[in-house]
Scaffold this active site. Structure first.
Site, PDB file in Angstrom:
ATOM      1  CD  GLU A 243      -2.640   1.290   2.554  1.00  0.00           C
ATOM      2  OE1 GLU A 243      -3.674   1.961   2.536  1.00  0.00           O
ATOM      3  OE2 GLU A 243      -2.240   0.696   3.561  1.00  0.00           O
ATOM      4  CG  ASP A 244       1.485   2.908   3.319  1.00  0.00           C
ATOM      5  OD1 ASP A 244       0.511   3.311   2.657  1.00  0.00           O
ATOM      6  OD2 ASP A 244       1.412   2.648   4.532  1.00  0.00           O
TER       7      ASP A 244
END
Length: 717
Positions: free
Chosen positions: A82-83
């Protein structure tokens, strides 16, 4: 937990895993550690720490639960897809498909807005359960992730803290409890409580300190007493004692409407034995030495919870009459009680745990989701999920001796629908242990329940206030909706017309179709029926089409529209016997001249009308902000010292409550007992005032005063 900016070394993490799983794949753990560190390089948390400190702490929490390598590696990588620049394919090729699937599952869960609007929230709950059904370890990582975020929440903005804490209290804490991870539920609730009500938590902590100062180390003394008693009976067992968490104490105070000074069993004791047989020997020894408290015994060994939990619970009067709760179980039962469903993946001495009490996660999740699959209605599904997650079961019997599991607080109505929807619809009465009882009676463990049915009977609106299970309430609501659909549609159309005119618009068919579409309902008739039955507010409907024009719901609600469920010519009158407050469950009793007396659902005066169901009305308080105009009588016992009464009155005023009457009912040299009428907004306002009074050192006791003798019909108002 380290607060420095130095990263927790991979060696220490590997060593902690090797301690319970010597066969761990050390190279893969180190590779995941290094990969996660590189991916998060240059990222920082709100506290200023390197971001990778967070995945490490999540991995440590899961390692403390002795979980498998795949779960630990997922924790280290759970934010990478996600990051960071990491991709699913890259994680899969480096660490395997199993880990990639778990990381992807955690990523999808993170993106679910579980605290959004009701309809959206229900859809997201469905997705949450779908993720759980694929692999429960996704939820274990997510819970550990939330636990570490709550432990470090002080670095966030106050509004973000409140949002995360509320979401934790509503969703993640009960989910941890439902999975059998009670230690995690307790800690999550307490961390959220610290954010949502710091004053309430601080007051309980002060009370604990005062209690310890006055009574000494109660835990050590009672532990010693129990150990001595068991040794005298030649029973080998370990005894542990602890004070309950502040939020657990607070919840008991709210549920029982009692101040701290009147609360019992704020201490819990756990006795771990070598065998199931010894559990019952311990129980006998404890009950021989101390007096058992009636109604506080539960045997979850013979009737385990669905998450595998097994234990005997009893409450006894210990030293100086102080009540203490005792839990008795074997070491294997204790392991499941600590880790719940996670016990399925835990390792001991390098071998996957072969605990006979660990529940099969596939069976557990299928049993949990099965009942929700039938729910077509989003809100019914959401209600059923929340009820199921918060439930604590009671076990009762059919007349033929078959066991029926129900949540705590269930009534014969819930029992009837648990047997079959047809039985529920036709219910006209019930017998508990062969005695006829009102339908709102709470069923207790071990009771035998018989449902009396009659042809032609249909569900009553008041049953919604009596039923507690999602299954019963959904079935009742559906039946009522079908029976009253035409009336509700007509009423809803009138409500819609008025609401849209109020913002200068017309409730045309096209507008109503649009609102129904926005709220994900089948058609406009469904929308109008729900408005008419008070399941949807006019504000929600207007906001769905004209979000900028919808009136501010923060405006205080007038007394004219405080109660929902009355016709235009019916005037509500609060029953003086039970003094119901907004936020409490209520019913109405009709009288001559179209007056309606509004009672709290648990008011004992209602039994006078049990044989007159035609006079009962299904009522609800408006869910908005009410004016502080509802008097409630409080029964206080205070010290007879100079200035005490003045401080009490000031304290009530500080909580934005007005004293409308004060009456002394007993005067003694050392104390006064008095009744105070306080004007309040709602049930929450009452609890905050009572808690503030209970924490005042000069208040010996504070209770809500209810007087059945004050019941009267509206004609006498």
């Amino acid at each position: 937990m380290s607060t420095s900016h130095e990263l927790f070394p991979a060696d220490e993490l590997v060593a902690s895993i090797r301690a319970y799983n010597p066969k761990t794949n050390e190279d893969l753990i180190r590779a995941a550690y290094e990969y996660g560190r590189q991916m998060h390089e240059g990222q920082f948390r709100h506290s200023g720490e390197p971001y990778f400190t967070h995945p490490i702490e999540v991995a440590r929490i899961l390692a403390e639960q002795h979980l498998d390598d795949a779960t630990i590696i997922t924790a280290l990588l759970h934010d990478t897809i996600e990051d960071t620049r990491a991709s699913y394919q890259e994680v899969a090729s480096t660490f395997g498909d199993e880990v990639a699937m778990l990381v992807d599952g955690v990523t999808k869960l993170t993106n679910l807005q579980l605290s959004s609007t009701e309809t959206k929230q229900a859809e997201n709950f469905r997705k949450l359960f779908m993720a759980m059904s694929k692999d429960l370890r996704v939820i274990l990582v997510k819970l550990a992730d939330r636990l570490h975020n709550m432990r470090t929440i002080k670095a966030m903005r106050p509004d973000k803290q409140a949002q995360k804490a509320r979401e934790t209290m509503d969703i993640y804490a009960p989910l941890a409890g439902r999975m059998g991870m009670q230690w995690m539920r307790d800690e999550l609730e307490d961390l959220a409580f610290k954010v949502l009500n710091p004053e309430g938590r601080a007051s309980i902590m002060r009370r604990f300190i005062t209690l310890q100062r006055e009574a000494g180390d109660v835990i050590e003394r009672i532990t010693g007493d129990m150990t001595t008693e068991l040794e005298a009976k030649n029973i080998e067992a370990e005894v542990y004692g602890r004070a309950k968490k502040p939020y657990s104490v607070w919840r008991k105070m709210q549920q029982k409407d009692q101040g701290f000074s009147r609360l019992s069993d704020i201490y819990g004791f756990r006795i771990i034995t070598g065998s199931e047989e010894d559990c019952y020997r311990v129980l006998g020894a404890i009950h021989q030495r101390w007096r058992a408290v009636p109604g506080r015994f539960k045997d979850y060994i013979s009737q385990p919870k669905s998450n595998g939990y097994r234990s005997i619970h009893t409450t006894v009067s210990g030293r100086n009459g102080r009540r203490v709760e005792v839990q008795i179980r074997t070491r294997q039962m204790h392991d499941v009680a600590e880790t719940g469903v996670a016990a399925h993946w835990s390792y001991k001495d390098g071998v996957r745990g072969e605990n006979p009490f660990a529940v099969d996660p596939v069976k557990w999740i299928s049993g949990l989701t099965e009942q929700f699959d039938a729910e077509e209605d989003h809100e019914d599904f959401l209600e059923a999920v929340k009820l199921e997650m918060y439930s604590d079961q009671v076990f009762c019997f059919t007349p033929k001796g078959e066991v029926v599991k129900l949540p705590r607080g269930a009534t014969p109505i819930d029992f009837a629908y648990a047997i079959h929807t047809r039985i529920g619809h036709a219910c006209v009465g019930a017998k508990i242990d062969h005695m006829r009882v009102p339908l709102w009676t709470r069923i207790k463990n071990g009771q035998s329940v018989e449902i009396i049915t009659a042809e032609g009977q249909t569900p009553q609106a008041t049953w919604l206030e009596i039923a507690t299970t999602g299954k019963a309430r959904s079935a009742i609501r559906r039946a009522l909706r079908e029976a009253d659909r035409e009336r509700f549609v007509k009423l809803g159309r009138e409500l819609a017309r008025t609401a849209f005119e109020h913002v200068g618009k017309r409730a045309t068919d096209k507008v109503l179709d649009t609102a129904a579409q926005q709220l994900r309902l089948k058609n406009r008739d469904e929308l109008l029926a729900r408005m008419g039955s008070a399941e949807l507010t006019a504000h929600q409907v207007v906001q769905a089409v004209y979000p900028d024009l919808a009136p501010d719901e923060s405006d205080e609600i007038s007394t004219e529209r405080a109660v929902i469920g009355l016709s235009e010519d019916q005037q509500p009158h609060r029953a003086p016997c039970c003094q119901p407050l907004p936020g409490e469950r209520i019913v109405g009793i009709t009288f001559r001249g179209e007056g309606v007396v509004v009672h709290a659902i648990d008011c004992e005066v209602l039994s006078d009308y049990e044989e007159q169901p035609g006079r009962w009305l299904d009522l609800h308080w408006h869910t908005g902000k009410h004016k502080p105009i509802y008097p409630v009588t409080l029964d206080l016992t205070i010290g007879n010292d100079a200035g005490v009464l003045g401080r009490i009155c000031t304290l009530i005023g500080e909580h934005k409550a007005n004293i409308s009457n004060l009456e002394f009912v007993d005067r003694k040299p050392d104390f006064f007992r008095l009744l105070i009428d306080v004007d309040l907004r709602d049930a929450e306002h009452l609890h905050s005032v009572m808690l503030a009074l209970a924490t005042e050192s000069d208040v010996a006791s504070v209770e809500r005063h209810r007087d059945p003798q004050r019941a009267r019909s509206p004609e006498k108002h």
